[in-house]
Design an enzyme around this catalytic site. Structure first.
Site, PDB file in Angstrom:
ATOM      1  CD  GLN A  45       0.894  -5.260  -2.102  1.00  0.00           C
ATOM      2  OE1 GLN A  45      -0.149  -4.706  -2.407  1.00  0.00           O
ATOM      3  NE2 GLN A  45       1.525  -6.072  -2.918  1.00  0.00           N
ATOM      4  CG  ASP A  46       5.862  -2.333  -0.459  1.00  0.00           C
ATOM      5  OD1 ASP A  46       6.281  -3.282   0.199  1.00  0.00           O
ATOM      6  OD2 ASP A  46       6.364  -1.960  -1.531  1.00  0.00           O
ATOM      7  N   PRO A  47       5.542  -0.209   2.870  1.00  0.00           N
ATOM      8  CG  PRO A  47       7.368  -0.320   4.312  1.00  0.00           C
ATOM      9  CD  PRO A  47       6.706  -1.055   3.182  1.00  0.00           C
TER      10      PRO A  47
END
Length: 222
Positions: A65-67
């Site tokens: 989803q996100d770093p």
């Protein structure tokens, strides 16, 4: 984003996206964010998932989803951290499932998943940048549109890929993928909050390799 480069095959299939207004706005937003705040990953790694896994060599897609948003963790590859950085809990759980599923320890370099990438595993986050210590801070600015285009390009132009969709966010992407053309494997997220609800025991790694072998494709050494 001058430092950013993207692999030639990906550049070809995503060229239309680079030319769209949303991407121009996204570029302006990201450039300003890097100017003002600590942003992860380092700018040169924004498109690293694509650069390290050419379009024509992708066999498996793992969606994040996100770093990671803490110092030193994000390296432009979903779930992966640089060698020498402590392994985050979700990745620890992934390694545990590999061990119980395949009977072998995970073939990774510390917490770096580059050994998978080199075999054709695309480690793609839906959002490619994040503000330090602020999870989700770059969501809703256009990255999702861009990475959806990448998923759609793979789904339509390639065949016999395996998509590993872990968690409710990733599982929503299944609507873009034709199950007659590709293998879609879904499970809860490997986070400690949800891994015991079905990620452990999902056997996605052996099932991926069985499918690849069935279609004459070399399996992944997980």
């Amino acid at each position: 984003m001058k430092e950013v480069q993207i692999e030639a095959g990906w550049k070809k299939v995503l060229q239309e996206e680079f030319d769209k207004f949303y991407f121009e706005k996204l570029t302006d937003f990201v450039r300003e964010e890097y100017r003002q705040s600590p942003i992860y990953p380092p700018a040169r790694f924004i498109f690293r998932a694509f650069d390290t896994c050419p379009f024509d060599r992708v066999k498996v897609v793992i969606l994040g989803q996100d770093p990671y948003h803490e110092p030193g963790q994000a390296e432009g590859l979903a779930f992966s951290v640089p060698t020498g950085i402590p392994i985050p809990p979700s990745l620890r759980n992934i390694c545990e499932e590999i061990r119980t599923d395949t009977g072998q320890p995970a073939h990774i370099d510390g917490g770096s998943l580059l050994p998978w990438v080199e075999q054709g595993v695309l480690l793609l986050n839906a959002t490619l940048t994040v503000r330090a210590s602020q999870a989700g801070s770059h969501q809703g600015h256009g990255w999702e549109t861009f990475t959806d285009a990448a998923i759609e390009a793979l789904a339509k132009r390639r065949e016999h890929l395996v998509f590993l969709l872990w968690g409710s966010y990733a599982r929503r992407k299944s609507a873009m993928i034709d199950p007659r053309r590709h293998l879609i494997l879904e499970a809860p997220h490997p986070s400690p909050l949800s891994a015991h609800r079905g990620f452990f025991g999902c056997k996605h790694f052996s099932r991926t390799n069985a499918y690849l072998r069935q279609h004459g494709i070399a399996p992944i050494v997980w």
